[in-house]
Scaffold this active site. Structure first.
Site, mmCIF file in Angstrom:
data_model
loop_
_atom_site.group_PDB
_atom_site.id
_atom_site.type_symbol
_atom_site.label_atom_id
_atom_site.label_comp_id
_atom_site.label_asym_id
_atom_site.label_seq_id
_atom_site.Cartn_x
_atom_site.Cartn_y
_atom_site.Cartn_z
ATOM 1 N N SER A 175 0.979 -1.267 -0.122
ATOM 2 C CA SER A 175 -0.066 0.052 -0.132
ATOM 3 C C SER A 175 0.730 1.465 0.015
ATOM 4 O O SER A 175 1.782 1.507 -1.027
ATOM 5 C CB SER A 175 -0.738 -0.095 1.256
ATOM 6 N N ARG A 188 -2.880 5.289 21.163
ATOM 7 C CA ARG A 188 -2.856 4.045 21.010
ATOM 8 C C ARG A 188 -1.771 3.354 20.143
ATOM 9 O O ARG A 188 -1.064 3.919 19.317
ATOM 10 C CB ARG A 188 -4.057 3.604 20.031
ATOM 11 N N PRO A 189 -1.295 2.113 20.408
ATOM 12 C CA PRO A 189 -0.150 1.287 19.503
ATOM 13 C C PRO A 189 -0.661 1.335 18.316
ATOM 14 O O PRO A 189 -1.940 0.691 18.261
ATOM 15 C CB PRO A 189 0.021 0.115 20.511
ATOM 16 N N GLY A 203 -1.291 -0.701 14.955
ATOM 17 C CA GLY A 203 -1.498 -2.311 14.566
ATOM 18 C C GLY A 203 -0.548 -2.549 13.343
ATOM 19 O O GLY A 203 -0.360 -3.728 13.207
ATOM 20 N N THR A 204 -0.048 -1.476 12.615
ATOM 21 C CA THR A 204 0.530 -1.912 11.461
ATOM 22 C C THR A 204 2.224 -1.376 11.711
ATOM 23 O O THR A 204 2.948 -1.940 10.845
ATOM 24 C CB THR A 204 -0.065 -1.139 10.272
HETATM 25 C C1 LIG Z 1 -3.891 6.526 11.838
HETATM 26 C C2 LIG Z 1 -3.945 5.624 10.683
HETATM 27 O O1 LIG Z 1 -3.922 6.036 9.714
HETATM 28 N N1 LIG Z 1 -4.213 4.300 10.985
HETATM 29 C C3 LIG Z 1 -4.302 3.294 9.874
HETATM 30 C C4 LIG Z 1 -3.087 2.066 10.083
HETATM 31 O O2 LIG Z 1 -3.482 1.700 11.359
HETATM 32 P P1 LIG Z 1 -2.705 1.701 12.585
HETATM 33 O O3 LIG Z 1 -2.996 0.661 13.521
HETATM 34 O O4 LIG Z 1 -2.905 2.978 13.111
HETATM 35 O O5 LIG Z 1 -1.119 1.455 12.357
HETATM 36 O O6 LIG Z 1 -3.337 1.419 9.059
HETATM 37 C C5 LIG Z 1 -4.404 0.683 8.829
HETATM 38 C C6 LIG Z 1 -4.349 -0.579 7.721
HETATM 39 O O7 LIG Z 1 -3.944 0.350 6.285
HETATM 40 C C7 LIG Z 1 -5.594 1.560 8.581
HETATM 41 O O8 LIG Z 1 -6.795 0.992 8.635
HETATM 42 C C8 LIG Z 1 -5.670 2.710 9.785
HETATM 43 O O9 LIG Z 1 -6.637 3.719 9.511
#
Ligand SMILES: CC(=O)N[C@H]1[C@@H](OP(=O)(O)O)O[C@H](CO)[C@@H](O)[C@@H]1O
Length: 554
Positions: A63, A514-515, A517-518
């Site tokens: 992505s 928040r931690p 997830g990615t």
């Molecule tokens: C703040 C932010 O943009 N978080 C993104 C990001 O997740 P995080 O858990 O925040 O890393 O990647 C996800 C997958 O692409 C998306 O669904 C989400 O909105």
């Protein structure tokens, strides 16, 4: 019984580190991925065999990540993301030294007949424009074959196109790009016939689409060809580096004008033109609009690095909700439930605006991650969901579509038109997942329905609350624990106390910690009426988070 040969082959592909399947699937530096992708090929085949279906999907993409990364995601037969149960299975299958046990469990529990199933489903494979993507996709295909299944490779496609192909193939419709674009074009034509306030294409509007140097640039060409939309100029179509200083994620997070590697394409736009700027991300599932202003003598590329005004995903939800309400009012609602699903990253001003729209619009907040929004949206007749980062769509239930078809067949002229227009929206919006390509036409259509030529009309619906977003690199992000759709921190004590105290002393501010997830970061977000105060409050939050989670070793 499991074939020993299959197990032997899988065992040879052992990742060098632990991986966890999240919303983004598996994602890492491309060099680490061959074993992960091979095992995902096995997983996709096992998933396909575990349920009655025509096909499942496997997409190679990272992505919006840098070009040296890559990733792999599995798509369910209905076009949605992999179920949570199978996410856990995916992580086990990829990480285990000896995957025999998990595969045997799958054979029993999920009725995976492996080589013995009579109806053979297919695994649909697609990949993005990264150099590592095509070779990785071949590994996945090899693994699918080993499991005794066929694969169908669509080559370079956007992630949402592959979701769409998997969904329609399981509904008995032929899955190909032509059909994908035709549906979108059909919706656009219907709206232009019945709902555009100015049926003459305004030659003074120029739409500039930053394709992030990714796979979306080819899809945009298809879209332009089929819809015949005028004055669309695609930039960053592949001459520059993927996602580098351009694309939806870069614009949304940095709020600055991108680098445009082929800016000569747009320098001749008349200086009095109304410009609609937007950016896709690397696999074209996110779309972000933005407003950039320049004086007559400036060139567009001189704006690189300058601040822009971003219209985040929330704005697309608001625009969609306004138009859907307008059409539904003509139909007197028809008892259709309409939900707008957001996450805690949605600007509070958008939430307040949506709540003020009243019946039939309901507003819901869910945890971060597009799968949560999508699942919540499916509970409504019409589910509108967008993440602030520009990922989203409008989902129409089968019963909503049948209701609209009945009206079209049986009623008076003006209600018929409204129903036709709503159905047209369902034809444009990808019914499997958020899709930047179809959302570009959707947004342009919605603006035309509202009669807005300039993006500032859309922008001035409400004013975003000042906000600050940061991604903090830490040693241990996992010690941050949250509840209430991630809106309340419950651990560690030090962080939860600071947030509680600040929220009590400054009730018009809100904070989200928040931690990720990615990624290996803690995301901190705050919003409130004064940017100055917010800067000060966010500094306190940053300090306590870094203290609690530890700064990374140099
Ligand atoms: C703040 C932010 O943009 N978080 C993104 C990001 O997740 P995080 O858990 O925040 O890393 O990647 C996800 C997958 O692409 C998306 O669904 C989400 O909105």
């Amino acid at each position: 019984m499991l074939d020993d040969n299959v197990v032997f082959e899988i065992q040879k592909w052992k990742p060098s580190q632990q991986f966890s399947y999240g919303t983004a699937g598996f994602r890492a530096h491309a060099n680490l991925l061959p074993p992960v992708v091979f095992r995902c090929g096995i997983l996709a085949a096992a998933r396909a065999l575990s349920i009655p279906c025509v096909c499942v999907g496997l997409m190679i993409t990272a992505s919006h990540n840098p070009s040296e990364d890559n990733g792999v995601k599995i798509i369910e037969p209905d076009g949605s993301m992999l179920s949570e149960k199978w996410e856990t299975i995916a992580s086990k299958l990829v990480n285990l030294d000896n995957p025999r046990q998990i595969l045997e469990e799958l054979c029993v529990e999920e009725d995976v007949a492996l080589k013995n199933k009579s109806v053979r489903p297919t695994v649909y494979v697609g990949y993005d424009s990264r150099e590592s993507s095509e070779p990785l996709s071949r590994l996945a295909q090899q693994a699918v074959k080993l499991m005794g299944l066929k694969y169908k490779c669509f080559g370079k496609v956007t992630t949402p196109q592959l979701h769409y192909f998997v969904k329609v193939a399981n509904e008995g419709v032929q899955a190909n790009k032509e059909n994908y674009f035709q549906r979108i074009a059909m919706g656009w034509d219907t709206l232009s016939q019945y709902a555009f306030t100015n049926t003459l294409e305004n030659e003074n509007i120029f739409r500039i689409v930053d394709c992030a140097n990714g796979v979306g640039s080819e899809a945009m060409q298809g879209l332009i060809e089929y819809t015949k939309i005028k004055n669309v100029l695609c930039v960053n179509t592949g001459d520059g580096e993927l996602n580098k200083h351009c694309g939806a994620d870069f614009i949304q997070k940095n709020v600055i004008f991108p680098i445009i590697s082929d800016s000569s394409k747009i320098e001749s736009i008349p200086s009095n033109a109304l410009v609609h700027f937007c950016s896709l991300d690397g696999d074209a599932d996110r779309l972000i609009y933005f407003i950039a202003e320049k004086s007559e003598s400036d060139s567009w590329c001189s704006l690189t690095g300058q601040r822009v005004r971003v219209l985040e995903g929330d704005r697309l939800s608001v625009l969609a909700a306004l138009v859907i309400k307008k059409f539904l009012d003509v139909l007197h609602g028809g008892n259709l439930s309409v939900g707008v699903i957001q996450t805690a990253y949605a600007n509070g001003a958008s939430t307040a605006f949506l709540k003020d729209l009243g019946e039939p619009i309901q507003v819901e907040c869910v945890s971060t991650g597009v799968k949560h929004l999508e699942r919540a949206a499916r509970r409504y007749d019409i589910g509108i969901f967008w993440e602030a980062n520009g990922h989203g769509t409008i989902l129409f239930s089968e019963s909503a579509k049948s209701f609209l078809r009945e009206i079209i067949e049986s009623t008076a002229k003006h209600t018929k038109k409204a129903a036709l227009c709503l159905l047209a929206l369902s034809s444009i919006a990808n019914q499997a997942t958020g899709d930047a390509i179809s959302n570009f036409i959707l947004a342009e259509a919605l603006l035309k329905v509202m009669g807005w030529q300039d993006l500032t009309s859309w922008e001035s619906l409400y004013q975003d609350l000042p906000n600050i977003y940061k991604a903090l690199h830490v040693q241990n992000k996992e010690i941050i624990q949250t509840v209430d759709q991630e809106r309340t921190v419950i651990a560690p004590e030090s962080v939860s106390r600071v947030i509680k105290d600040l929220s009590e002393s400054q009730p018009s501010y809100r904070f989200l910690i928040r931690p990720s997830g990615t990624e290996n970061v803690v995301r901190i977000y705050g919003e409130g009426p004064s940017l100055q105060t917010l800067i000060h409050l966010m500094q306190q939050i940053e300090n306590v988070v870094l203290q609690a989670c530890g700064t990374p070793k140099a």
